[in-house]
Design an enzyme around this catalytic site. Sequence first.
Site, PDB file in Angstrom:
ATOM      1  N   PHE A 119      -4.187   3.672  15.052  1.00  0.00           N
ATOM      2  CA  PHE A 119      -4.561   4.919  14.105  1.00  0.00           C
ATOM      3  C   PHE A 119      -5.817   4.173  13.564  1.00  0.00           C
ATOM      4  O   PHE A 119      -5.937   3.001  13.278  1.00  0.00           O
ATOM      5  CB  PHE A 119      -3.491   5.033  13.162  1.00  0.00           C
ATOM      6  CG  PHE A 119      -2.428   6.077  13.715  1.00  0.00           C
ATOM      7  CD1 PHE A 119      -2.361   7.371  13.183  1.00  0.00           C
ATOM      8  CD2 PHE A 119      -1.622   5.787  14.643  1.00  0.00           C
ATOM      9  CE1 PHE A 119      -1.536   8.322  13.576  1.00  0.00           C
ATOM     10  CE2 PHE A 119      -0.527   6.780  15.062  1.00  0.00           C
ATOM     11  CZ  PHE A 119      -0.539   8.176  14.513  1.00  0.00           C
TER      12      PHE A 119
ATOM     13  N   ASN B 157       0.803  -1.106   0.027  1.00  0.00           N
ATOM     14  CA  ASN B 157       0.070  -0.014   0.011  1.00  0.00           C
ATOM     15  C   ASN B 157       0.935   1.267  -0.006  1.00  0.00           C
ATOM     16  O   ASN B 157       2.194   1.170   0.139  1.00  0.00           O
ATOM     17  CB  ASN B 157      -0.930   0.079   1.134  1.00  0.00           C
ATOM     18  CG  ASN B 157      -0.092   0.073   2.536  1.00  0.00           C
ATOM     19  OD1 ASN B 157       0.527   0.905   3.002  1.00  0.00           O
ATOM     20  ND2 ASN B 157      -0.337  -1.145   3.290  1.00  0.00           N
TER      21      ASN B 157
ATOM     22  N   PRO C 266      -2.988 -11.468  10.656  1.00  0.00           N
ATOM     23  CA  PRO C 266      -3.367 -11.143  12.458  1.00  0.00           C
ATOM     24  C   PRO C 266      -3.575  -9.513  12.153  1.00  0.00           C
ATOM     25  O   PRO C 266      -2.802  -8.682  11.844  1.00  0.00           O
ATOM     26  CB  PRO C 266      -2.054 -11.577  12.773  1.00  0.00           C
ATOM     27  CG  PRO C 266      -1.176 -11.565  11.826  1.00  0.00           C
ATOM     28  CD  PRO C 266      -1.609 -11.921  10.328  1.00  0.00           C
ATOM     29  N   ASP C 267      -4.334  -9.271  13.370  1.00  0.00           N
ATOM     30  CA  ASP C 267      -4.500  -7.731  13.698  1.00  0.00           C
ATOM     31  C   ASP C 267      -3.450  -7.443  14.889  1.00  0.00           C
ATOM     32  O   ASP C 267      -3.628  -8.052  15.970  1.00  0.00           O
ATOM     33  CB  ASP C 267      -5.981  -7.615  13.793  1.00  0.00           C
ATOM     34  CG  ASP C 267      -6.061  -5.938  14.197  1.00  0.00           C
ATOM     35  OD1 ASP C 267      -5.388  -5.171  14.702  1.00  0.00           O
ATOM     36  OD2 ASP C 267      -7.019  -5.447  13.239  1.00  0.00           O
ATOM     37  N   ILE C 268      -2.470  -6.684  14.446  1.00  0.00           N
ATOM     38  CA  ILE C 268      -1.297  -6.506  15.498  1.00  0.00           C
ATOM     39  C   ILE C 268      -1.982  -5.641  16.643  1.00  0.00           C
ATOM     40  O   ILE C 268      -1.689  -5.897  17.797  1.00  0.00           O
ATOM     41  CB  ILE C 268      -0.006  -5.981  14.866  1.00  0.00           C
ATOM     42  CG1 ILE C 268       0.407  -6.828  13.967  1.00  0.00           C
ATOM     43  CG2 ILE C 268       0.893  -5.598  15.807  1.00  0.00           C
ATOM     44  CD1 ILE C 268       1.264  -6.385  12.791  1.00  0.00           C
TER      45      ILE C 268
ATOM     46  N   ASP D  75      -4.446  -6.091   5.201  1.00  0.00           N
ATOM     47  CA  ASP D  75      -5.476  -6.982   6.104  1.00  0.00           C
ATOM     48  C   ASP D  75      -5.592  -8.406   5.577  1.00  0.00           C
ATOM     49  O   ASP D  75      -6.237  -9.003   6.415  1.00  0.00           O
ATOM     50  CB  ASP D  75      -6.877  -6.233   5.886  1.00  0.00           C
ATOM     51  CG  ASP D  75      -6.879  -5.182   6.570  1.00  0.00           C
ATOM     52  OD1 ASP D  75      -6.612  -4.850   7.746  1.00  0.00           O
ATOM     53  OD2 ASP D  75      -7.607  -4.100   6.046  1.00  0.00           O
TER      54      ASP D  75
END
Length: 403
Positions: free
Chosen positions: A326, A210, A306-308, A278
């Site tokens: 954020f 990104n 995984p969502d850190i 994601d």
Amino acid sequence: MIAGKSILLVVTGGIAAYKSLELIRRLRDSGASVRAILTKSGAEFVTPLSVSALTGEKTFVELFSLTDETEIGHIQLSRQSDLIVVVPASADFMAKMAHGRADDLASTVMLATDKDVLLAPAMNVRMWDHPATQENLATLAQRGVRIIGPNEGSMACGEFGMGRMAEPNEILSAIKNYFTPTEAPLAGLKALITAGPTHEALDPVRYIANHSSGKQGYAIANAMKSLGADVTLVSGPTQLSTPSGVNLVPVTSARDMLAACQKALPADIAICAAAVADWRIAEQSNQKIKKTSGNEAPTLSFVQNPDILATLSKQGPKRPGLVIGFAAETENVENNAKSKLERKGCDWILANDVSPTTGTFGGDNNTLLLIDETGIDHWAKMTKDAAAEKLSRRIADKLKLNT
Ligand code: C5P
């Protein structure tokens, strides 16, 4: 303490030059001595006479004056100062400094000096935003030149935006901070910061990524370090140089980033500024994916990363005392940020609008709102460095309250 220090003040051309007079007065009141150089265009805005009246010293204008060079040469001017402050620093003067030009006394001194330099830029918003100015600014910052401002506000030209010079009291505080190393309210605390994008491989030569530049996360790492924190910066691939004294852990994918974060625990503060992908490809190919003879496009299937931030927020006994996330949104910023705060389980969230028109992604400015236990605080547009400093100070204040 600035009493007894010698400031060499360079006044370049711009309407904000009149504020240099107020700065001289305040510096003198604080016990500093001031010598000033006016550039030719600086002298169009303030006169050597008014500057000398306030400094109590001779004011220097010409590149080569036989009398001046006999009495005090341009090298001496720099040697006899403790800090050089450029107020205002015009776009043209910054360009000269960045490119090493020396065609008048002020620019010659800048090239010849080994003293630290503080610039207070002031210019029209379009000149400030121009890539040439931004590149010059980055070059100067990289060389260690200190920058204060500019601020957002209305300008003499009738426009509104970034480019208004920092106020004399802000410049004075920056000078005082320079001479009195800032207190270290975060000393003894460990901060874990994530920054940059992640790269999710398709095969050995391709990846999905990104537009995150990492600038905001790196600025936070730098600001937290300068307030005394022990900083570990877990960063995806970026073009940025590591802030000095920060422990960088370079990673590539979201899973690498999570592993590096968990390894860095325990920490007192975690700030997740990374733009983590994601999704990743369900089955990464070990070999480069080939075009088929029929030119059929491959079908990719994805699995969730995984969502850190959520993982760190629910880390049990190892959970950092303060976890900050954020929320980069393109619409309904406030509502989306509020629900993200709850969903992720973090303590504070900083939300920003990253619609392409805002220029936040990859740019040097950010317009944020902070949601914490006390409510919502809207921050006016400011540089990512200024936002990082504001956040770090807020963290220091919060942790001081808790002790
Ligand atoms: O869900 P969303 O990506 O919008 O959440 C943004 C916040 O969550 C940021 O603080 C980001 O660093 C963090 N995040 C994360 N791991 C992910 C996705 C987001 O740490 N996989």
